[in-house]
Design a protein around this motif. Structure first.
Motif, PDB file in Angstrom:
ATOM      1  N   PRO A 132       0.820  -1.235   0.000  1.00  0.00           N
ATOM      2  CA  PRO A 132       0.000   0.000   0.000  1.00  0.00           C
ATOM      3  C   PRO A 132       0.841   1.266   0.000  1.00  0.00           C
ATOM      4  O   PRO A 132       0.478   2.253  -0.664  1.00  0.00           O
ATOM      5  N   LYS A 133       1.968   1.248   0.718  1.00  0.00           N
ATOM      6  CA  LYS A 133       2.826   2.435   0.753  1.00  0.00           C
ATOM      7  C   LYS A 133       3.457   2.700  -0.601  1.00  0.00           C
ATOM      8  O   LYS A 133       3.557   3.856  -1.034  1.00  0.00           O
ATOM      9  N   THR A 134       3.875   1.640  -1.272  1.00  0.00           N
ATOM     10  CA  THR A 134       4.461   1.810  -2.602  1.00  0.00           C
ATOM     11  C   THR A 134       3.433   2.329  -3.592  1.00  0.00           C
ATOM     12  O   THR A 134       3.740   3.178  -4.437  1.00  0.00           O
ATOM     13  N   VAL A 135       2.211   1.849  -3.480  1.00  0.00           N
ATOM     14  CA  VAL A 135       1.142   2.319  -4.376  1.00  0.00           C
ATOM     15  C   VAL A 135       0.873   3.810  -4.152  1.00  0.00           C
ATOM     16  O   VAL A 135       0.756   4.588  -5.117  1.00  0.00           O
ATOM     17  N   ASN A 136       0.778   4.235  -2.893  1.00  0.00           N
ATOM     18  CA  ASN A 136       0.520   5.653  -2.596  1.00  0.00           C
ATOM     19  C   ASN A 136       1.656   6.533  -3.103  1.00  0.00           C
ATOM     20  O   ASN A 136       1.416   7.603  -3.684  1.00  0.00           O
ATOM     21  N   TRP A 137       2.902   6.097  -2.874  1.00  0.00           N
ATOM     22  CA  TRP A 137       4.035   6.888  -3.355  1.00  0.00           C
ATOM     23  C   TRP A 137       4.052   6.941  -4.880  1.00  0.00           C
ATOM     24  O   TRP A 137       4.335   7.999  -5.473  1.00  0.00           O
ATOM     25  N   SER A 138       3.746   5.834  -5.539  1.00  0.00           N
ATOM     26  CA  SER A 138       3.748   5.798  -7.003  1.00  0.00           C
ATOM     27  C   SER A 138       2.671   6.712  -7.581  1.00  0.00           C
ATOM     28  O   SER A 138       2.893   7.379  -8.600  1.00  0.00           O
ATOM     29  N   LEU A 139       1.522   6.758  -6.941  1.00  0.00           N
ATOM     30  CA  LEU A 139       0.469   7.668  -7.397  1.00  0.00           C
ATOM     31  C   LEU A 139       0.900   9.125  -7.232  1.00  0.00           C
ATOM     32  O   LEU A 139       0.606   9.967  -8.097  1.00  0.00           O
ATOM     33  N   ALA A 188      13.084  13.052  -4.811  1.00  0.00           N
ATOM     34  CA  ALA A 188      12.865  11.711  -4.266  1.00  0.00           C
ATOM     35  C   ALA A 188      14.184  10.961  -4.117  1.00  0.00           C
ATOM     36  O   ALA A 188      14.391  10.223  -3.145  1.00  0.00           O
ATOM     37  N   TRP A 189      15.081  11.150  -5.073  1.00  0.00           N
ATOM     38  CA  TRP A 189      16.388  10.484  -5.010  1.00  0.00           C
ATOM     39  C   TRP A 189      17.193  10.980  -3.806  1.00  0.00           C
ATOM     40  O   TRP A 189      17.767  10.183  -3.065  1.00  0.00           O
ATOM     41  N   PHE A 190      17.221  12.295  -3.602  1.00  0.00           N
ATOM     42  CA  PHE A 190      17.913  12.831  -2.425  1.00  0.00           C
ATOM     43  C   PHE A 190      17.207  12.434  -1.131  1.00  0.00           C
ATOM     44  O   PHE A 190      17.853  12.209  -0.097  1.00  0.00           O
ATOM     45  N   GLY A 191      15.877  12.356  -1.176  1.00  0.00           N
ATOM     46  CA  GLY A 191      15.132  11.967   0.013  1.00  0.00           C
ATOM     47  C   GLY A 191      15.380  10.539   0.448  1.00  0.00           C
ATOM     48  O   GLY A 191      15.164  10.188   1.613  1.00  0.00           O
ATOM     49  N   ALA A 192      15.827   9.692  -0.468  1.00  0.00           N
ATOM     50  CA  ALA A 192      16.098   8.292  -0.133  1.00  0.00           C
ATOM     51  C   ALA A 192      17.426   8.108   0.575  1.00  0.00           C
ATOM     52  O   ALA A 192      17.688   7.030   1.123  1.00  0.00           O
ATOM     53  N   TRP A 193      18.284   9.094   0.567  1.00  0.00           N
ATOM     54  CA  TRP A 193      19.606   8.963   1.194  1.00  0.00           C
ATOM     55  C   TRP A 193      19.548   8.612   2.675  1.00  0.00           C
ATOM     56  O   TRP A 193      20.317   7.763   3.138  1.00  0.00           O
ATOM     57  N   PRO A 194      18.680   9.234   3.500  1.00  0.00           N
ATOM     58  CA  PRO A 194      18.707   8.903   4.938  1.00  0.00           C
ATOM     59  C   PRO A 194      18.135   7.530   5.272  1.00  0.00           C
ATOM     60  O   PRO A 194      18.271   7.086   6.419  1.00  0.00           O
ATOM     61  N   MET A 195      17.483   6.855   4.340  1.00  0.00           N
ATOM     62  CA  MET A 195      16.802   5.597   4.669  1.00  0.00           C
ATOM     63  C   MET A 195      17.742   4.529   5.237  1.00  0.00           C
ATOM     64  O   MET A 195      17.410   3.888   6.237  1.00  0.00           O
ATOM     65  N   PRO A 196      18.913   4.282   4.657  1.00  0.00           N
ATOM     66  CA  PRO A 196      19.764   3.205   5.201  1.00  0.00           C
ATOM     67  C   PRO A 196      20.553   3.596   6.452  1.00  0.00           C
ATOM     68  O   PRO A 196      21.201   2.726   7.047  1.00  0.00           O
ATOM     69  N   GLU A 200      17.334   5.617  13.238  1.00  0.00           N
ATOM     70  CA  GLU A 200      16.125   5.057  13.847  1.00  0.00           C
ATOM     71  C   GLU A 200      15.060   6.127  14.071  1.00  0.00           C
ATOM     72  O   GLU A 200      14.467   6.223  15.142  1.00  0.00           O
ATOM     73  N   ARG A 201      14.831   6.933  13.064  1.00  0.00           N
ATOM     74  CA  ARG A 201      13.783   7.949  13.123  1.00  0.00           C
ATOM     75  C   ARG A 201      12.563   7.446  12.339  1.00  0.00           C
ATOM     76  O   ARG A 201      12.717   6.748  11.329  1.00  0.00           O
ATOM     77  N   PRO A 202      11.348   7.814  12.778  1.00  0.00           N
ATOM     78  CA  PRO A 202      10.156   7.323  12.064  1.00  0.00           C
ATOM     79  C   PRO A 202      10.100   7.768  10.610  1.00  0.00           C
ATOM     80  O   PRO A 202       9.616   7.021   9.754  1.00  0.00           O
ATOM     81  N   TRP A 203      10.594   8.965  10.308  1.00  0.00           N
ATOM     82  CA  TRP A 203      10.491   9.456   8.942  1.00  0.00           C
ATOM     83  C   TRP A 203      11.485   8.788   8.003  1.00  0.00           C
ATOM     84  O   TRP A 203      11.466   9.052   6.790  1.00  0.00           O
ATOM     85  N   GLN A 204      12.343   7.915   8.501  1.00  0.00           N
ATOM     86  CA  GLN A 204      13.256   7.186   7.628  1.00  0.00           C
ATOM     87  C   GLN A 204      12.592   5.989   6.964  1.00  0.00           C
ATOM     88  O   GLN A 204      13.164   5.391   6.056  1.00  0.00           O
ATOM     89  N   GLU A 205      11.395   5.637   7.405  1.00  0.00           N
ATOM     90  CA  GLU A 205      10.703   4.495   6.834  1.00  0.00           C
ATOM     91  C   GLU A 205      10.247   4.800   5.409  1.00  0.00           C
ATOM     92  O   GLU A 205       9.936   5.944   5.064  1.00  0.00           O
ATOM     93  N   TRP A 206      10.217   3.762   4.600  1.00  0.00           N
ATOM     94  CA  TRP A 206       9.694   3.882   3.229  1.00  0.00           C
ATOM     95  C   TRP A 206       8.193   4.121   3.289  1.00  0.00           C
ATOM     96  O   TRP A 206       7.489   3.450   4.036  1.00  0.00           O
ATOM     97  N   PRO A 207       7.644   5.064   2.498  1.00  0.00           N
ATOM     98  CA  PRO A 207       8.337   6.004   1.598  1.00  0.00           C
ATOM     99  C   PRO A 207       8.264   7.431   2.102  1.00  0.00           C
ATOM    100  O   PRO A 207       8.093   8.364   1.309  1.00  0.00           O
ATOM    101  N   ILE A 208       8.329   7.640   3.437  1.00  0.00           N
ATOM    102  CA  ILE A 208       8.061   8.963   4.003  1.00  0.00           C
ATOM    103  C   ILE A 208       9.106   9.979   3.550  1.00  0.00           C
ATOM    104  O   ILE A 208       8.769  11.024   2.982  1.00  0.00           O
ATOM    105  N   CYS A 209      10.382   9.685   3.803  1.00  0.00           N
ATOM    106  CA  CYS A 209      11.417  10.659   3.439  1.00  0.00           C
ATOM    107  C   CYS A 209      11.507  10.825   1.927  1.00  0.00           C
ATOM    108  O   CYS A 209      11.793  11.922   1.429  1.00  0.00           O
ATOM    109  N   VAL A 210      11.229   9.756   1.175  1.00  0.00           N
ATOM    110  CA  VAL A 210      11.246   9.855  -0.292  1.00  0.00           C
ATOM    111  C   VAL A 210      10.097  10.742  -0.770  1.00  0.00           C
ATOM    112  O   VAL A 210      10.260  11.547  -1.705  1.00  0.00           O
ATOM    113  N   SER A 211       8.948  10.617  -0.144  1.00  0.00           N
ATOM    114  CA  SER A 211       7.795  11.447  -0.522  1.00  0.00           C
ATOM    115  C   SER A 211       8.040  12.914  -0.194  1.00  0.00           C
ATOM    116  O   SER A 211       7.731  13.801  -1.003  1.00  0.00           O
ATOM    117  N   TYR A 212       8.602  13.176   0.988  1.00  0.00           N
ATOM    118  CA  TYR A 212       8.904  14.555   1.353  1.00  0.00           C
ATOM    119  C   TYR A 212       9.946  15.156   0.405  1.00  0.00           C
ATOM    120  O   TYR A 212       9.854  16.333   0.032  1.00  0.00           O
TER     121      TYR A 212
END
Length: 241
Positions: A132-139, A188-196, A200-212
């Motif tokens: 569901p998260k991937t679908v929302n981000w893709s939309l 979105a590409w720059f937003g994915a940098w903090p994910m790995p 341990e922040r909540p906004w690091q989860e997929w796809p929150i930081c990528v969406s922001y």
């Protein structure tokens, strides 16, 4: 003759009884308030300890709040983007406004599929819990990239290739499509940098930081496109002598 002393003693006893009863009631009420305050403090302490022992629960609630905010923004922006870009459709004498709107609506799921496949190919998490998260981000990404181009250009492959492959905008509306679309992808590409990272922040989860990141890149480049479009509009409409 009435016994005044007896009446006074009786009166004093009644008053003392009433005062004692009131005092006891106040004392009981005071003790009850203390007990309730102590119970509330224990309950708050238990909740705090539960949050410490189960940080994933708190993290999950924070993530769900961020997802809801992104979903609400997406639902609000979708009709606005489609209706706005449909006003700038190519060949308006051959393409009605309604047709441009329908093209934008149809492009939303198609673009979402392309964005989802691209994200998975670049390392987006795969699984039922992430679907569901991937679908929302893709939309959301489709709304920033495919929908404006579909509403304006339709199925004109030359215009699509010129905007997305060669990045050669000519008209004012080309800048309004090209720059925000590229800005959303880069954001979105720059937003994915903090994910790995192990913050341990909540906004690091997929796809929150990528969406922001995508939203920030889209808004910045949209403002930039308007800055570039305004001088072009003035040049195209010179003052009459």
């Amino acid at each position: 003759m009435p016994n005044v002393g007896l009446d006074n003693n009786l009166y004093e006893n009644i008053v003392e009884t009433i005062v004692r009863s009131v005092r006891n009631e106040l004392e009981n009420f005071k003790n009850q308030i203390k007990a309730e305050m102590t119970e509330n403090m224990k309950l708050r302490h238990m909740i705090a300890m539960d949050d410490i022992r189960n940080p994933k629960k708190v993290k999950l609630e924070s993530i769900e709040g961020d997802d809801d905010g992104i979903n609400q923004l997406e639902v609000t922006m979708c009709p606005l983007v489609i209706l706005f870009y449909s006003c700038f459709r190519k060949n308006p004498e051959k393409c009605s406004y309604l047709k441009a709107v329908i093209r934008g609506v149809l492009a939303l799921p198609i673009g979402a599929l392309v964005n989802a496949l691209g994200a998975i190919a670049l390392g987006a998490p795969v699984g039922i819990q992430y679907f569901p998260k991937t679908v929302n981000w893709s939309l959301l990404m489709s709304l920033f990239t495919f929908v404006p181009a579909a509403s304006v250009f339709g199925s004109s492959w030359e215009d699509w290739r010129r905007i997305f492959a060669h990045t050669k905008p000519n008209a004012s509306v080309d800048y309004m499509i090209c720059l925000p679309a590229h800005g959303a992808v880069i954001g979105a590409w720059f937003g994915a940098w903090p994910m790995p990272l192990d913050w341990e922040r909540p906004w690091q989860e997929w796809p929150i930081c990528v969406s922001y990141g995508a939203m920030a890149g889209y808004l910045i480049t949209m403002v930039l496109s308007f800055v570039l479009v305004l001088p072009r509009g003035r040049q195209q409409h010179p003052k009459a002598d």
